[in-house]
Design an enzyme around this catalytic site. Structure first.
Site, PDB file in Angstrom:
ATOM      1  N   TYR A 112       3.836 -28.999  19.580  1.00 49.71           N
ATOM      2  CA  TYR A 112       3.693 -28.510  20.864  1.00 49.71           C
ATOM      3  C   TYR A 112       2.709 -27.646  21.096  1.00 49.71           C
ATOM      4  CZ  TYR A 112       5.993 -26.766  25.034  1.00 49.71           C
ATOM      5  OH  TYR A 112       6.273 -26.320  26.668  1.00 49.71           O
ATOM      6  N   ARG A 170       2.051 -25.226  23.490  1.00 54.04           N
ATOM      7  CA  ARG A 170       2.151 -23.779  24.121  1.00 54.04           C
ATOM      8  C   ARG A 170       2.908 -23.160  23.122  1.00 54.04           C
ATOM      9  NH1 ARG A 170       3.417 -27.477  28.332  1.00 54.04           N
ATOM     10  NH2 ARG A 170       1.906 -27.407  30.045  1.00 54.04           N
TER      11      ARG A 170
END
Length: 995
Positions: A355, A357
């Site tokens: 991921y 972020r």
């Protein structure tokens, strides 16, 4: 009244808790059933996750958020006058928001509800961050499931990660939801209160936001520093020395560092006002020149006074966080922050990276083992330390719920293995992430740094007055020898632009000993000037925002795009240059909304949101304090209610020189020159668009004001016709045209004089005869030959256009050649949508206007040999995505005749007016195409069918016809009023801009 989605607009904290409890997901391990519905955010994830979950699961996408705050103008009429009417947030009743499902998402919601009817359980598998948690909560509120609900999260889309996530379901984290709702409500309050002030006092279409305003202020503050900067001049001396009887290639460069034991000043010794900050010696031109003369003459004894050697160690950089990924991609790949996040999103959704972020730079034990194993295999066991390297976050307000951004899986795919599968940009970013991750677990680079100090004395130095003194000059050189490369074998971190870096580049030093004599081969006196603070680039702005704790790295891409789209900032190369409008906006915010643009205050907001996310602070209490104020904070409402009178003229004015003021007008900045006589209208002078604020000095302002007013410039005469070629500046930009020849002008003037004399004679005769003047009958003028006219290319400067260029423009279209097969003429020309080639009715786009004059017949034939739209797709596509899940064809956003549109080659959907096509995401594009397919082809009614119906009542029942006409008119009036109402909506949209 209940908004679309089923939740009441007025929800008390108690009812919120009851509803959360009633809808709380059931914890536990997933039981594989025959009908489990899994909802993710992205259609790409649907494809990736489905292959790991198997046939027992139906995976669908919400395509981002399914609902949001309603625009206040769209509230039900009975609520517009209430406490919800201003923001669609009830500030008087616990700041409860009024959410609605958007028109674009109603079909998606209907499909999800339909799928849920046949499901035995529901799994909400949106991203594990505040926004993803909020999306899951909204889905729960809208779908109102009657089956068990589970929340599943994962940080990478691999089989092992999905299998592990199935065994780790949890509840929806209501604190994360509260934090996200607080951010959304905060942005609505901030934007809808402050933006209208900007519209009234600075200009229409502007917006304010808690992060975009702070980011704009950072860029403006840096430009202010550049405006106030005063450069300082100084001189330096560099000499090339070689050991006596040294071997070829043993010479090295050293820089003068001291005179009589006092340090010689460099750029870092001066402040921004050009004043020396310490007791360093400023070397002048005369001193530097006399030293070089003596050194090159060989009259000065030069010896090595000291040789120092120190161990050199350099550690690898930590794995990527969202912020450092954006910074490094900007430095090394020239990616914008938006481009970086878009490419990273694609890599994540396709299962190639974790991921993207995250504020964390730590790696899981799985990733540590993968990186260390791969590093040892590729670069040798000696490059891997005995223990894994662990990293902590250095950024303010860091959230470390995820790992660092790294290649996915327990074994990292080599970039070379993925090259055939990835697009060029996807490959570049994956390669960067892979290298950084591998290097982070490798050993330090080691070596030795040697510093050599050289004594050159006595040396006679002459100053500007001609005074000669005997001085002791000290030179220095340094060099580093890497004895063990370690992590450098895989990766080296980039650097931002350094200021006043006057140090000599590292030299390759020969073996030297103290007391060794050296021969000066050459010596150069060099003039230097201090440089102003460098402008922010996207990389350095992201770094500063991250260090100050302003906003979240995941939002920086949209923030930078917003301040560019609003006209606050314009990229110049990689630098971000503020506009004068940004100066006015920041000045207004500083003077009247001081707290809102204070960096510490803005960063503190982010910390407060973190506390809400952690459950240590209540959402409503914080919003009440922000809006209505506390003992320490006036509150946004208090500021707005006590703004007083804001002088728009003063806010938009900057004195530059005596009698010259820069003003920001509706159409941009201009200089206003005070009139010499009272009562006269001030003179206005346009400011060149490409002139940066720090370049508009008092001297430049005077130069612009005193520059002669540009008139039509004659470039030459066409020999065959005698017509003059003139360059003009018109309403739609500069252009060249043909003006009448001198003979034609003289003939026209003579004709006009003869006509006047004839009319005068006729008037005298009529008066003598006592009859009325007989006006001559106007003759129908012969159609005048229309002069040739052509717009300048965008790359052309009116003052520099030549006669040859003008003739070339006027003679367009240019004949490139004749097609050998068809005999058709191929021409190059400029059109409404840019430069292109034409062969009969067939056309091909050119990449630049300059190609009109340079494209060859061979190149033209190659373009025509390509498919009709094959060559144009790359040029015309504003944005490109991967294949549409339905058609299986690539999705592209193009600029068409009627504006930008989304297409997969089969279905076309126009992008909404006022929307920025660059902001359309893959998920939104997929949804737009799906909605268009669902509507089917447009059915058009013929006008013939309508005419009889309109005529029949008009003939038989006049009264009814009149009434019908009256009704029709009345019905049309609201429609006529709705169109202008879209303009405030555009503003409201800007005001509500996230962050």
């Amino acid at each position: 009244m209940t908004p679309t989605g089923g939740n009441s607009p007025h929800i008390t904290p108690a009812s919120r808790n009851r509803r959360a409890k009633a809808r709380r997901p059931i914890q536990g391990t997933l039981v594989s059933g025959s009908n489990t519905l899994v909802i993710v955010e992205s259609p790409t994830k649907v494809k990736s996750i489905s292959q790991y979950l198997g046939d027992d699961y139906t995976v669908l996408a919400s395509v981002g958020h399914i609902r949001d705050l309603i625009e206040p103008k769209n509230l039900p009429p009975e609520l517009k006058k209430g406490s919800l009417g201003k923001f669609s947030v009830d500030v008087d009743n616990g700041f409860e928001p009024y959410y609605v499902v958007s028109d674009q998402k109603k079909k998606t919601v209907a499909e999800l509800k339909r799928a849920l009817k046949d499901a035995d359980e529901l799994i909400l598998a949106t991203d594990e961050d505040r926004e993803g948690e909020a999306i899951a909560w909204h889905l729960l509120q809208v779908l109102q499931p009657k089956v068990p609900v589970k929340r599943m999260v994962f940080h990478e889309i691999t089989r092992e990660a999905i299998e592990a996530a199935k065994d780790r379901t949890r509840d929806i984290d209501v604190h994360l939801v509260d934090a996200q709702e607080t951010r959304r409500i905060l942005d609505r309050l901030y934007g809808y209160e402050v933006s209208p002030v900007l519209w009234r006092k600075v200009g229409p279409g502007l917006s304010a936001g808690r992060v975009q305003s702070a980011a704009t202020r950072l860029i403006v503050d840096r430009e202010r520093e550049r405006l106030a900067f005063v450069k300082a001049s100084y001189w330096g001396v560099e000499a090339r020395f070689a050991p006596e009887q040294g071997k070829d290639g043993s010479a090295f460069v050293a820089r003068l560092t001291k005179l009589d034991g006092e340090r010689v000043a460099t750029g870092r010794d001066f402040d921004d006002h050009g004043v020396l900050k310490n007791s360093s010696v400023i070397l002048g031109e005369a001193e530097a020149t006399t030293m070089t003369v003596q050194l090159t003459a060989g009259t000065v004894p030069v010896t090595v006074s000291s040789v120092e050697s120190k161990p050199y160690t350099r550690r690898p950089a930590a794995p990527f966080t969202t912020s450092t990924l954006q910074q490094e991609a900007a430095r090394k790949l020239r990616f914008t922050a938006r481009q970086t996040m878009s490419v990273a999103q694609s890599l994540y959704e396709n299962g190639y990276i974790t991921y993207m972020r995250t504020d964390s730079s730590s790696l899981s034990s799985q990733a540590l083992n993968a990186a260390r194993t791969q590093a040892a295999k590729l670069y040798g066991a000696e490059t891997v330390p005995s223990a894994p390297r662990l990293y902590g976050s250095k950024s303010k307000n860091a959230q470390e719920a995820h790992e660092a951004v790294r290649p996915a899986g327990s074994t990292f795919a080599l970039p070379s293995e993925l090259r055939p599968k990835l697009s060029p940009n996807d490959f570049k970013l994956y390669d960067l992430i892979w290298k950084r991750t591998i290097a982070s677990q490798m050993a330090d680079a080691k070596g030795q740094t040697a510093t050599v100090t050289i004594d050159a004395s006595p040396i006679d130095v002459s100053d500007a007055q001609g005074t000669v003194t005997s001085r002791v000059a000290e030179f220095q050189a340094s060099g580093t020898v890497i004895t063990f490369r370690g992590f450098l074998a895989a990766y080296e971190e980039g650097k931002d632009e350094a200021r006043d870096d006057s140090t000599t580049a590292e030299a390759k030093l020969p073996p030297l000993t103290k007391g060794q004599k050296l021969d000066p081969e050459t010596a150069d006196a060099k003039s230097h000037e201090t440089s102003p603070p460098p402008r922010y680039t996207e990389a350095s702005l992201v770094k500063t925002l991250d260090e100050l704790g302003i906003g979240r790295p995941s939002t920086y891409a949209s923030i930078i795009s917003t301040i560019i789209d609003r006209g606050y900032v314009a990229p110049r190369g990689s630098a971000l240059v503020p506009s004068w409008t940004a100066f006015s906006v920041v000045r207004l915010l500083e003077e009247h909304f001081h707290d809102l643009v204070e960096y510490n205050f803005t960063a503190q907001m982010e910390g407060d949101l973190d506390r809400i996310a952690a459950g240590t602070e209540q959402r409503n209490d914080w919003l009440r304090g922000f809006y209505f104020g506390t003992d320490d904070h006036k509150g946004l409402r208090g500021v707005i209610d006590n703004l007083g009178e804001i002088d728009a003229r003063e806010i938009n004015s900057t004195p530059l020189a005596d009698g010259i003021v820069l003003r920001i007008g509706r159409y941009g900045p201009y200089l206003e020159v005070a009139p010499e006589t009272e009562g006269e209208t001030p003179r206005r002078v346009n400011v060149p668009e490409d002139l940066a604020p720090d370049e508009l000095t008092a001297e430049k302002a005077v130069e612009l004001v005193e520059a002669p007013i540009q008139t039509d410039r004659v470039l030459g005469v066409v020999p065959e016709t005698g017509k003059r070629i003139v360059v003009k500046d018109g309403r739609f930009g500069p252009y060249v045209t043909e003006a009448p020849s001198e003979a034609e002008e003289a003939a026209a003037e003579a004709e006009a004089k003869a006509k006047a004399l004839a009319e005068e004679a006729e008037a005298k005769a009529a008066a003598a005869e006592g009859r009325p003047v007989k006006k001559p009958r106007a003759k129908k003028a012969a159609a005048a030959e229309k002069p040739r006219t052509a717009s300048l290319f965008k790359s052309m400067i009116p003052e520099q256009v030549t006669y040859e260029q003008a003739i070339g423009l006027l003679e367009l279209p240019r004949v490139v050649g004749v097609d050998a097969e068809t005999g058709a003429e191929i021409t190059a020309q400029n059109g409404r949508y840019g430069p292109y080639l034409k062969k009969g009715t067939d056309t091909r786009s050119l990449t630049s206007e300059d190609e009109i004059f340079t494209v060859t017949l061979e190149a033209a034939n190659e373009l025509f040999a390509q498919p009709k739209y094959g060559a144009r797709t790359t040029k015309a596509a504003i944005k490109e995505f991967e294949a549409d899940p339905v058609s299986g064809k690539p999705i592209k956003i193009k600029d068409g005749r009627f504006g930008p549109y989304v297409t997969d080659g089969e279905t076309n959907v126009t992008v909404s007016r006022g929307a920025n096509p660059e902001d359309v995401t893959f998920e939104e594009a997929v949804q737009m195409l799906a909605d268009k397919r669902a509507k089917g082809p447009v059915k058009r009614k013929t006008t013939a069918a309508k005419k009889p119906a309109a005529k029949k009542p008009a003939a038989k029942k006049p009264a009814a016809s009149k009434a019908a006409a009256t009704k029709t008119t009345a019905a049309k009036k609201p429609a006529a009023k709705r169109a202008p109402a879209k303009k405030p909506a555009a503003k409201a949209s800007g005001a509500a801009s996230s962050e």
